[in-house]
Structure formats: structure tokens, C-alpha cells
Design a protein around this motif. Structure first.
Motif, PDB file in Angstrom:
ATOM      1  N   GLN A   1       0.831  -1.207   0.000  1.00  0.00           N
ATOM      2  CA  GLN A   1       0.000   0.000   0.000  1.00  0.00           C
ATOM      3  C   GLN A   1       0.867   1.259   0.000  1.00  0.00           C
ATOM      4  OE1 GLN A   1      -2.418  -0.524   3.472  1.00  0.00           O
ATOM      5  NE2 GLN A   1      -3.796  -2.011   2.507  1.00  0.00           N
ATOM      6  N   ARG A   2       1.961   1.171   0.762  1.00  0.00           N
ATOM      7  CA  ARG A   2       2.878   2.301   0.846  1.00  0.00           C
ATOM      8  C   ARG A   2       3.515   2.568  -0.511  1.00  0.00           C
ATOM      9  NH1 ARG A   2       6.560   1.243   5.849  1.00  0.00           N
ATOM     10  NH2 ARG A   2       7.870   0.272   4.274  1.00  0.00           N
ATOM     11  N   ARG A   3       3.858   1.486  -1.212  1.00  0.00           N
ATOM     12  CA  ARG A   3       4.461   1.618  -2.533  1.00  0.00           C
ATOM     13  C   ARG A   3       3.476   2.233  -3.525  1.00  0.00           C
ATOM     14  NH1 ARG A   3       9.665   2.219  -2.717  1.00  0.00           N
ATOM     15  NH2 ARG A   3      10.796   0.587  -1.652  1.00  0.00           N
ATOM     16  N   GLN A   4       2.207   1.846  -3.428  1.00  0.00           N
ATOM     17  CA  GLN A   4       1.197   2.396  -4.325  1.00  0.00           C
ATOM     18  C   GLN A   4       1.040   3.893  -4.106  1.00  0.00           C
ATOM     19  OE1 GLN A   4      -2.202  -0.067  -3.480  1.00  0.00           O
ATOM     20  NE2 GLN A   4      -1.521  -1.739  -4.810  1.00  0.00           N
ATOM     21  N   ALA A   5       1.174   4.305  -2.855  1.00  0.00           N
ATOM     22  CA  ALA A   5       1.118   5.735  -2.552  1.00  0.00           C
ATOM     23  C   ALA A   5       2.408   6.436  -2.938  1.00  0.00           C
ATOM     24  CB  ALA A   5       0.845   5.948  -1.061  1.00  0.00           C
ATOM     25  N   ALA A   6       3.462   5.628  -3.204  1.00  0.00           N
ATOM     26  CA  ALA A   6       4.772   6.139  -3.643  1.00  0.00           C
ATOM     27  C   ALA A   6       5.397   7.105  -2.647  1.00  0.00           C
ATOM     28  CB  ALA A   6       4.654   6.794  -5.018  1.00  0.00           C
ATOM     29  N   THR A   7       5.120   6.915  -1.376  1.00  0.00           N
ATOM     30  CA  THR A   7       5.767   7.729  -0.346  1.00  0.00           C
ATOM     31  C   THR A   7       7.115   7.106  -0.016  1.00  0.00           C
ATOM     32  OG1 THR A   7       3.621   8.282   0.586  1.00  0.00           O
ATOM     33  CG2 THR A   7       5.540   8.689   1.966  1.00  0.00           C
ATOM     34  N   PRO A   8       8.200   7.850  -0.140  1.00  0.00           N
ATOM     35  CA  PRO A   8       9.520   7.267   0.117  1.00  0.00           C
ATOM     36  C   PRO A   8       9.690   6.896   1.592  1.00  0.00           C
ATOM     37  CG  PRO A   8       9.701   9.638  -0.169  1.00  0.00           C
ATOM     38  CD  PRO A   8       8.296   9.275  -0.516  1.00  0.00           C
ATOM     39  N   VAL A   9      10.469   5.852   1.825  1.00  0.00           N
ATOM     40  CA  VAL A   9      10.704   5.348   3.170  1.00  0.00           C
ATOM     41  C   VAL A   9      12.194   5.457   3.489  1.00  0.00           C
ATOM     42  CG1 VAL A   9      10.557   3.347   4.689  1.00  0.00           C
ATOM     43  CG2 VAL A   9       8.762   3.767   3.000  1.00  0.00           C
ATOM     44  N   ILE A  10      12.489   6.046   4.625  1.00  0.00           N
ATOM     45  CA  ILE A  10      13.869   6.162   5.102  1.00  0.00           C
ATOM     46  C   ILE A  10      13.996   5.326   6.367  1.00  0.00           C
ATOM     47  CG2 ILE A  10      15.616   7.698   6.079  1.00  0.00           C
ATOM     48  CD1 ILE A  10      12.998   9.077   3.722  1.00  0.00           C
ATOM     49  N   ALA A  11      14.851   4.322   6.348  1.00  0.00           N
ATOM     50  CA  ALA A  11      15.088   3.478   7.516  1.00  0.00           C
ATOM     51  C   ALA A  11      16.267   4.042   8.296  1.00  0.00           C
ATOM     52  CB  ALA A  11      15.362   2.035   7.105  1.00  0.00           C
TER      53      ALA A  11
ATOM     54  N   HIS B   1       3.470  15.244 -10.683  1.00  0.00           N
ATOM     55  CA  HIS B   1       3.685  16.681 -10.477  1.00  0.00           C
ATOM     56  C   HIS B   1       4.453  16.952  -9.186  1.00  0.00           C
ATOM     57  CE1 HIS B   1       1.536  18.835 -13.677  1.00  0.00           C
ATOM     58  NE2 HIS B   1       0.703  17.790 -13.717  1.00  0.00           N
ATOM     59  N   ARG B   2       4.198  16.113  -8.193  1.00  0.00           N
ATOM     60  CA  ARG B   2       4.790  16.370  -6.869  1.00  0.00           C
ATOM     61  C   ARG B   2       6.263  16.011  -6.821  1.00  0.00           C
ATOM     62  NH1 ARG B   2       2.500  13.483  -1.397  1.00  0.00           N
ATOM     63  NH2 ARG B   2       3.929  14.431   0.103  1.00  0.00           N
ATOM     64  N   TRP B   3       6.632  14.882  -7.464  1.00  0.00           N
ATOM     65  CA  TRP B   3       7.992  14.369  -7.328  1.00  0.00           C
ATOM     66  C   TRP B   3       8.817  14.524  -8.603  1.00  0.00           C
ATOM     67  CZ3 TRP B   3       9.950  12.994  -2.716  1.00  0.00           C
ATOM     68  CH2 TRP B   3       9.044  12.701  -1.699  1.00  0.00           C
ATOM     69  N   GLY B   4       8.154  14.710  -9.750  1.00  0.00           N
ATOM     70  CA  GLY B   4       8.898  14.749 -11.008  1.00  0.00           C
ATOM     71  C   GLY B   4       9.001  16.132 -11.613  1.00  0.00           C
ATOM     72  N   LEU B   5       9.601  16.167 -12.807  1.00  0.00           N
ATOM     73  CA  LEU B   5       9.711  17.391 -13.589  1.00  0.00           C
ATOM     74  C   LEU B   5       8.866  17.196 -14.847  1.00  0.00           C
ATOM     75  CD1 LEU B   5      13.584  17.924 -13.282  1.00  0.00           C
ATOM     76  CD2 LEU B   5      11.773  19.052 -11.957  1.00  0.00           C
TER      77      LEU B   5
ATOM     78  N   PRO C   1      12.013  10.426 -10.403  1.00  0.00           N
ATOM     79  CA  PRO C   1      12.971   9.573  -9.681  1.00  0.00           C
ATOM     80  C   PRO C   1      12.720   8.098  -9.972  1.00  0.00           C
ATOM     81  CG  PRO C   1      12.158  11.305  -8.239  1.00  0.00           C
ATOM     82  CD  PRO C   1      11.338  11.378  -9.506  1.00  0.00           C
ATOM     83  N   ALA C   2      13.790   7.345 -10.122  1.00  0.00           N
ATOM     84  CA  ALA C   2      13.698   5.949 -10.547  1.00  0.00           C
ATOM     85  C   ALA C   2      12.842   5.111  -9.606  1.00  0.00           C
ATOM     86  CB  ALA C   2      15.098   5.349 -10.655  1.00  0.00           C
ATOM     87  N   ARG C   3      12.774   5.472  -8.320  1.00  0.00           N
ATOM     88  CA  ARG C   3      12.046   4.640  -7.361  1.00  0.00           C
ATOM     89  C   ARG C   3      10.540   4.613  -7.634  1.00  0.00           C
ATOM     90  NH1 ARG C   3      12.923   9.434  -4.697  1.00  0.00           N
ATOM     91  NH2 ARG C   3      11.122  10.347  -3.634  1.00  0.00           N
ATOM     92  N   PHE C   4      10.030   5.572  -8.468  1.00  0.00           N
ATOM     93  CA  PHE C   4       8.600   5.628  -8.737  1.00  0.00           C
ATOM     94  C   PHE C   4       8.193   4.878 -10.004  1.00  0.00           C
ATOM     95  CE2 PHE C   4       9.130   9.753  -6.354  1.00  0.00           C
ATOM     96  CZ  PHE C   4       8.484   9.316  -5.212  1.00  0.00           C
ATOM     97  N   LEU C   5       9.150   4.300 -10.707  1.00  0.00           N
ATOM     98  CA  LEU C   5       8.840   3.661 -11.974  1.00  0.00           C
ATOM     99  C   LEU C   5       7.821   2.532 -11.822  1.00  0.00           C
ATOM    100  CD1 LEU C   5      12.269   3.488 -13.843  1.00  0.00           C
ATOM    101  CD2 LEU C   5      10.334   5.022 -14.255  1.00  0.00           C
ATOM    102  N   LYS C   6       7.908   1.792 -10.711  1.00  0.00           N
ATOM    103  CA  LYS C   6       6.985   0.674 -10.508  1.00  0.00           C
ATOM    104  C   LYS C   6       5.531   1.139 -10.540  1.00  0.00           C
ATOM    105  CE  LYS C   6      10.083  -2.256  -7.778  1.00  0.00           C
ATOM    106  NZ  LYS C   6      10.291  -2.910  -6.440  1.00  0.00           N
ATOM    107  N   ALA C   7       5.267   2.299  -9.967  1.00  0.00           N
ATOM    108  CA  ALA C   7       3.893   2.805  -9.902  1.00  0.00           C
ATOM    109  C   ALA C   7       3.341   3.135 -11.288  1.00  0.00           C
ATOM    110  CB  ALA C   7       3.822   4.027  -8.994  1.00  0.00           C
ATOM    111  N   PHE C   8       4.239   3.446 -12.266  1.00  0.00           N
ATOM    112  CA  PHE C   8       3.798   3.882 -13.594  1.00  0.00           C
ATOM    113  C   PHE C   8       4.017   2.801 -14.654  1.00  0.00           C
ATOM    114  CE2 PHE C   8       4.448   7.777 -11.286  1.00  0.00           C
ATOM    115  CZ  PHE C   8       3.479   8.632 -11.755  1.00  0.00           C
TER     116      PHE C   8
END
Length: 436
Positions: free
Chosen positions: A210-220, A402-406, A424-431
């Protein structure tokens, strides 16, 4: 037997321990036996044990029966009496046989580093998941050590039962029967705990999806125990995570939303602290929690810049991350507690040992804006060019772009919104499903 919980020490004299370390002559570099024993003393005090003294031995090889040499066994027997110690704690893990032989030789309780850490984890795990993980690790540690708990019953059974009856067949002592019952019960409980933890793992997997679908980055947030991870999370998010100057003060993972300088939202997760000689039982039991590290977009490694073994502690964290398979993700290195150093020159001297690091003080909130700016920059680097036709039913993906890309071009057609630009490459899965 285990060390009592903290509450049990009210109006009770704490156990007094003699600490024992070993330095193998084949070991080169790394932690000195004195530094390792100093850390063991911190662990003992965290568990509520009074430290009466310490000793160590240099060995060519470990004694399979007693871990240390025969002469050292006799020396410690005398030393514990002189120091008034009713507990002996080893800085390494003992085999069941070694533990049994030493307890019989000294007539006191003997613990090793693993059992001490397990006991501290049992005291500090408060969530249901954490308690399940610790209980599993404790049972797996205790199962091969059950024999020493019932030998006195076998001796009480008398000649025939103890020797196996007439012709060596048939009768067994009550200790042996009880041992089999206990082993079976523990194995059943281990199976049950693993099943419950697998359910936790499944729940976490769904949550991460679910977190990935929302594409919110996670910092451990990772680091050696007591490096200041919880203090940092409190400072940047307003969380109220327990902060104490103790090893393993917090165990249960805490995740909080943090607003980055460019108004981007990220999730910061405070993970369990690492330590040298971390018991393998704990790494296995905390698999569900440690998966948060592997699933993160970025690791924030917090280092206690004031610790005399700062380089060794940093190496322990790096080695543990490699053992978990967390090797291919970006890392931001933050040197914490600079407020405790005497001069800027001292800070700069230590920073030379850690290239590309940032100096911060989580407690005094020094350097935190720069740290978050750096994290945001790392998250947004490695932009890739994409073109996507997004269905009108998936407006959240348009917002995400719009929020994370150019965004360089945007068109609205009969099938949806076409966006072209860099992301950013980390969002490619969502698209992936709507790439053109």
C-alpha cells in the motif's frame, strides 16, 4: 534461568556479576577484549545487574568443555568469592555443555552474552510483534540447554531408574520424562510463534505494498545501539519515542511522517539498534522487522561521533546490513552528538574518517535542516525520462508525477492524461502499467 525483569528489583538486592572475556590469539584487530567487556558491563547494568568485577584470558583455542582453561576456571572460582558475585556472565555465547560444566564448577548461575541480550530485549519489547519475536528467540536459545535443568531429578530417581532398570531397559527417571515433555512443549510453542510471526510478516508485506502504491519514500534509520536514532526521530517528526541513555532502550519499530524542506512527505522508520556479536537467534526472529530495512528507499545511518570505538561501531552496522542483504540502496551518514565535542576542529578531524557525512546533534537540533535537505536531494537524484498515459481513474498518479517529477509536457485526451518528463527511478513501478 533468566535475569529478573526491572520491576522485580524493587526492594530486592540485585544480582552481582563477574564478567569474563576471552581473546583468541588468532584474532587480529577489531574490538579489544577490554572494550568488549566494557560494553558487556553496560548490557549488564541495562538488565539491572550490578557489576562486581571483570577478568579475561588470552587463548590459542576455545576449550570445548569449559570455554576457558582449567587454571582460569579455578581462578574465577576464587575471584567470584572474593568479590561477592553470585552470577558469572561471559562475553561470548557458551555451548550448553560449557554452561553446565561451569555452573557445576562454581555453583552459581552462568549466563552468556546472548542470554543477557535476550533478557534485555524481553524487558524492552512492548508491542505484540516485538514480544513474539523475543519469545521465539528465547525458546530457540533455551531448547538445547534444557538438560541442565532436570539432571537433579534424574539423580533423585535412584539406581534402577537412573541406570535404565534391569538389563538397562525400560524405566527412565522423572527428570528424563519431564525433559521430553518440556522439549515437546517448547517445539510446539516455537511452531506456534513462527506461524503468528508469519502472519505479522504478511501484514507488513501488505502494508508495504500500500505504501508503494502511494509512492511515499521510506527512510530506515539504522545504527549502533544508543547512537541516538530515537532522539533524531523525535526531533524531526515530533514523535514521542522513549529516549534513554541505555543500550537497546527502544526495540519496537516506530514509523512517522516527516515533511521535507521542499514540502515532500517521507516516512522515517526507527529500527532496532545493532551491536557486535548480535545473537543469530535475534536476527532470525526479527526478520519481519528488519525487512523494513531492505524495503526502504534510503538508509539513514546514525553514528555516535563521541564514542571511542566509533569506527568499529560503524563497521558492525555495515557488516550487519550486508548480512541482511541491504547493499544496493543509497545511504546518508549522519555523525550525531557533536554538541558533546570540545571544538569544531575535533568534529572535522573525526569527519575525515567518514567521507560525505554530515555532523548533527539530534538532542540540540543542530544540522537537522541540512540533513533533511541532503536526504531529499538523494531521494530525487537519478531522474529517468518517462512518458505515461494515465487513466482519469488514476488521478493520484498525475498528482504524484507533479509532486515528485519534472513535467515537461501534459496533454488531456480521450483515454486519459499523457505526461512526459523526468521522475525519480524509485517511482517507476507505480507507472509501469501505463508507460508509453
Amino acid at each position: 534461568m533468566t535475569i529478573a525483569k526491572e520491576a522485580d528489583f524493587i526492594n530486592v538486592t540485585p544480582e552481582r556479576a563477574l564478567l569474563v572475556g576471552v581473546k583468541l590469539k588468532s584474532e587480529r584487530g577489531g574490538w579489544s577484549v577490554q572494550d568488549s567487556l566494557m560494553e558487556l558491563a553496560q548490557l549488564a547494568r541495562t538488565a539491572g545487574v550490578e557489576v562486581g568485577g571483570q577478568t579475561f584470558q588470552k587463548l590459542d583455542a576455545i576449550n570445548p568443555a569449559t570455554y576457558i582453561g582449567k587454571g582460569k576456571v579455578e581462578e574465577i572460582g576464587t575471584l567470584k568469592e572474593e568479590l561477592g558475585c553470585d552470577l558469572v556472565i561471559f562475553d561470548d555465547e557458551l555451548s550448553p555443555r560449557q554452561q553446565r560444566e561451569l555452573e557445576e564448577a562454581w555453583d552459581v548461575k552462568v549466563l552468556d552474552r546472548t542470554s543477557l541480550i535476550l533478557d534485555i530485549f524481553a524487558q524492552h519489547a512492548h508491542t505484540r510483534e516485538g514480544q513474539l519475536q523475543v519469545e521465539l528467540a528465547q525458546y530457540e536459545y533455551r531448547l538445547p540447554r534444557l538438560t541442565r535443568m532436570w539432571t537433579h531429578l534424574a539423580r533423585q530417581a535412584g539406581g534402577g531408574a537412573a541406570r535404565g532398570g534391569v538389563g538397562g531397559v525400560g524405566l527412565r527417571g522423572p527428570g528424563e520424562r519431564q525433559l521430553e515433555i518440556d522439549r515437546r512443549r517448547i517445539r510446539e510453542r516455537i511452531t506456534q510463534l513462527k506461524q503468528e510471526l508469519e502472519q505479522v510478516r504478511t501484514h507488513r508485506r501488505l502494508y508495504r505494498r500500500q505504501r508503494r502504491q502511494a509512492a511515499t519514500p521510506v527512510i530506515a534509520i539504522v545504527g549502533y545501539t544508543n547512537a541516538g536514532k530515537s532522539t533524531l526521530l523525535n526531533a524531526i517528526s515530533g514523535a514521542e519515542v522513549l529516549v534513554e541513555d541505555k543500550l537497546f532502550a527502544t526495540l519496537d519499530p516506530t514509523t512517522r511522517r516527516v515533511l521535507l524542506p521542499q514540502r515532500q512527505v517521507a516516512l522515517f522508520t526507527d529500527t532496532v539498534g545493532f551491536i557486535q556479536k548480535l545473537p543469530t537467534q535475534l536476527i532470525a526472529a526479527f526478520r519481519a522487522t528488519l525487512e523494513e530495512i531492505n524495503d526502504a528507499d534510503l538508509l539513514l545511518h546514525i553514528v555516535d561521533i563521541t564514542h571511542p570505538n566509533v569506527l568499529l561501531q560503524s563497521r558492525v552496522v555495515e557488516d550487519t546490513l550486508r548480512s541482511l542483504g541491504a547493499t544496493d540502496m543509497p545511504v546518508v551518514l549522519a555523525l550525531n552528538k557533536v554538541d558533546r565535542l570540545n571544538s569544531p576542529d575535533q568534529v572535522q578531524r573525526i569527519m575525515q574518517e567518514f567521507p560525505n557525512s554530515l555532523a548533527i546533534s539530534a538532542k540540540e537540533r543542530v544540522g537537522l535542516k541540512e540533513l533533511l535537505t541532503c536526504i531529499e536531494a538523494v531521494l530525487n537524484e537519478n531522474l529517468v525520462r518517462i512518458k505515461a498515459c494515465i487513466s482519469y481513474r488514476e488521478g493520484e498518479l498525475v498528482s504524484l508525477f507533479h509532486r515528485w517529477g519534472l513535467v515537461e509536457r501534459e496533454e488531456h485526451g480521450p483515454e486519459g492524461t499523457t505526461l512526459e518528463g523526468h521522475l525519480p527511478a524509485r517511482f517507476l513501478k507505480a507507472f509501469r502499467h501505463c508507460l508509453v
